[in-house]
Write an enzyme that holds these catalytic residues in place. Structure first.
Site, PDB file in Angstrom:
ATOM      1  N   ASP A   8       0.854  -1.186   0.000  1.00  5.81           N
ATOM      2  CA  ASP A   8       0.000   0.000   0.000  1.00  5.81           C
ATOM      3  C   ASP A   8       0.894   1.241   0.000  1.00  5.81           C
ATOM      4  O   ASP A   8       2.131   1.124   0.005  1.00  5.81           O
ATOM      5  CB  ASP A   8      -0.935  -0.035   1.223  1.00  5.81           C
ATOM      6  CG  ASP A   8      -2.223   0.733   1.003  1.00  5.81           C
ATOM      7  OD1 ASP A   8      -2.333   1.467  -0.013  1.00  5.81           O
ATOM      8  OD2 ASP A   8      -3.133   0.623   1.838  1.00  5.81           O
ATOM      9  N   GLU A  10      -0.036   4.535   1.811  1.00  3.13           N
ATOM     10  CA  GLU A  10      -0.187   5.523   2.885  1.00  3.13           C
ATOM     11  C   GLU A  10       0.816   5.348   4.020  1.00  3.13           C
ATOM     12  O   GLU A  10       1.056   6.274   4.788  1.00  3.13           O
ATOM     13  CB  GLU A  10      -1.614   5.479   3.432  1.00  3.13           C
ATOM     14  CG  GLU A  10      -2.678   6.003   2.470  1.00  3.13           C
ATOM     15  CD  GLU A  10      -3.199   4.942   1.508  1.00  3.13           C
ATOM     16  OE1 GLU A  10      -2.603   3.846   1.429  1.00  3.13           O
ATOM     17  OE2 GLU A  10      -4.218   5.209   0.837  1.00  3.13           O
ATOM     18  N   HIS A  60      -2.850  -0.433  -3.722  1.00  4.54           N
ATOM     19  CA  HIS A  60      -3.296   0.943  -3.458  1.00  4.54           C
ATOM     20  C   HIS A  60      -4.141   1.502  -4.602  1.00  4.54           C
ATOM     21  O   HIS A  60      -3.750   1.421  -5.770  1.00  4.54           O
ATOM     22  CB  HIS A  60      -2.083   1.843  -3.229  1.00  4.54           C
ATOM     23  CG  HIS A  60      -2.438   3.295  -3.096  1.00  4.54           C
ATOM     24  ND1 HIS A  60      -3.072   3.796  -1.977  1.00  4.54           N
ATOM     25  CD2 HIS A  60      -2.284   4.336  -3.949  1.00  4.54           C
ATOM     26  CE1 HIS A  60      -3.273   5.102  -2.152  1.00  4.54           C
ATOM     27  NE2 HIS A  60      -2.819   5.461  -3.346  1.00  4.54           N
ATOM     28  N   HIS A 104      -1.340   1.135   6.504  1.00  8.42           N
ATOM     29  CA  HIS A 104      -1.772   2.246   7.358  1.00  8.42           C
ATOM     30  C   HIS A 104      -2.780   1.764   8.393  1.00  8.42           C
ATOM     31  O   HIS A 104      -3.384   0.704   8.229  1.00  8.42           O
ATOM     32  CB  HIS A 104      -2.409   3.351   6.500  1.00  8.42           C
ATOM     33  CG  HIS A 104      -3.522   2.819   5.643  1.00  8.42           C
ATOM     34  ND1 HIS A 104      -4.796   2.632   6.124  1.00  8.42           N
ATOM     35  CD2 HIS A 104      -3.523   2.372   4.362  1.00  8.42           C
ATOM     36  CE1 HIS A 104      -5.541   2.107   5.161  1.00  8.42           C
ATOM     37  NE2 HIS A 104      -4.795   1.927   4.088  1.00  8.42           N
ATOM     38  N   HIS A 116      -7.784   5.004   7.341  1.00  4.58           N
ATOM     39  CA  HIS A 116      -9.050   4.654   6.704  1.00  4.58           C
ATOM     40  C   HIS A 116      -9.123   3.142   6.614  1.00  4.58           C
ATOM     41  O   HIS A 116      -8.123   2.453   6.873  1.00  4.58           O
ATOM     42  CB  HIS A 116      -9.158   5.285   5.293  1.00  4.58           C
ATOM     43  CG  HIS A 116      -8.200   4.729   4.293  1.00  4.58           C
ATOM     44  ND1 HIS A 116      -6.863   5.086   4.255  1.00  4.58           N
ATOM     45  CD2 HIS A 116      -8.357   3.820   3.305  1.00  4.58           C
ATOM     46  CE1 HIS A 116      -6.262   4.438   3.274  1.00  4.58           C
ATOM     47  NE2 HIS A 116      -7.147   3.640   2.678  1.00  4.58           N
ATOM     48  N   GLU A 134      -7.618  -2.719   7.456  1.00  2.00           N
ATOM     49  CA  GLU A 134      -7.130  -3.525   6.333  1.00  2.00           C
ATOM     50  C   GLU A 134      -6.125  -4.576   6.809  1.00  2.00           C
ATOM     51  O   GLU A 134      -6.144  -5.724   6.352  1.00  2.00           O
ATOM     52  CB  GLU A 134      -6.498  -2.602   5.280  1.00  2.00           C
ATOM     53  CG  GLU A 134      -7.515  -1.664   4.663  1.00  2.00           C
ATOM     54  CD  GLU A 134      -6.895  -0.575   3.791  1.00  2.00           C
ATOM     55  OE1 GLU A 134      -5.767  -0.782   3.284  1.00  2.00           O
ATOM     56  OE2 GLU A 134      -7.523   0.474   3.623  1.00  2.00           O
TER      57      GLU A 134
HETATM   58 ZN   LIG Z   1      -3.793   2.789  -0.074  1.00  2.00          ZN
END
Ligand SMILES: [Zn+2]
Length: 276
Positions: A8, A10, A60, A104, A116, A134
């Protein structure tokens, strides 16, 4: 030893604001370069630690952030979207370990870079009452196939989340300290990459010598997924998933003995919610 990397953006050092992570944003190309640097460090560390094959899943946004021509040539790349299983597409029992790179913290975390859970429409999500983002939802999917999470990298809040879920045995690499949702104190690029490469190598050395450990997160059976959405329209649409139940105005629940079905329901729920 076959390694699966879900990557990802972030949680990468230098990425601190949502204005960097959207394809087309002015700083997006910079963020992609920072991301692939950390992914390549993880691949290098995996091979240092004895990997024989690496599959990288670009996890992502539109999932076309990693450019194959710039990726370590020893790794294969899963690129593009939609993929039915998104961040865990292709993850099965043929792998020996999973790395979550650039991850993240879940939606609703204190001082966490761009916190998020998959989309902006999810307020929180939980499995059998335990709140998950996640990291947790994807770790359970790996656990379903008996594959442990060997390495996690991101900010301090993501690392705390990993420690809470996976215990002390999985290797964690903190590459920045989030000051808030959109600001962070970042490690120098070379240092972040060095720590990830060393962490990946150490993780696989442990994987070779360890017999078990709490880093394998097996899903409960039955598993009940509860998702609270930001607004009621999103919950209305998410509740179209067959077998789901709208338990509160904003919350939808889904229970199944097989976590694979729960993950499929989760994917369908937040994709439907996105149409609200
Ligand atoms: Zn992401």
């Amino acid at each position: 030893m076959r390694i699966y990397i879900s990557a990802d953006m972030e949680g990468v050092s230098g990425v601190v604001h949502g204005g960097q992570t959207a394809p087309g944003a002015r700083e997006y190309d910079r963020a992609c370069a920072l991301m692939i640097g950390e992914v390549n460090a993880a691949i290098a560390g995996a091979y240092d630690g004895g990997a024989t094959a690496v599959l990288v899943n670009d996890s992502h946004w539109n999932m076309r952030n990693l450019h194959l021509e710039a990726l370590d040539s020893r790794a294969e790349l899963l690129s593009g979207s939609p993929k039915p299983l998104s961040m865990v597409q292709g993850l099965d029992a043929s792998f020996d370990a999973v790395f979550f790179v650039g991850y993240h913290a879940r939606a609703g975390s204190f001082a966490a870079s761009i916190d998020h859970t998959c989309t902006g429409s999810v307020y929180w999500a939980a499995v059998n009452g335990r709140e998950m983002g996640e990291l947790g939802l994807n770790a359970l999917f790996a656990g379903l196939h008996g594959v442990p999470i060997a390495l996690v990298s991101g900010d301090q809040q993501l690392i705390a989340e990993a420690r809470d879920l996976l215990g002390e045995e999985s290797v964690t690499v903190q590459v920045k300290e989030a000051i808030g949702r959109s600001a962070a104190r970042c490690l120098p690029i070379a240092e972040a990459r060095r720590r990830i490469q060393e962490g990946a190598k150490l993780a696989l050395e442990r994987r070779r010598t360890n017999t078990g450990g709490s880093w394998l997160l097996r899903p409960p059976s039955p598993a009940t997924l509860t998702v609270a959405f930001m607004n009621t329209a999103q919950a209305e649409l998410a509740a179209l998933v067959p077998g789901s139940e709208r338990i509160e105005a904003r919350s939808v629940q889904f229970t199944h003995a097989d976590y694979r079905e729960v993950y499929r329901a989760w994917r369908a729920m937040y994709l439907l919610a996105g149409a609200a």
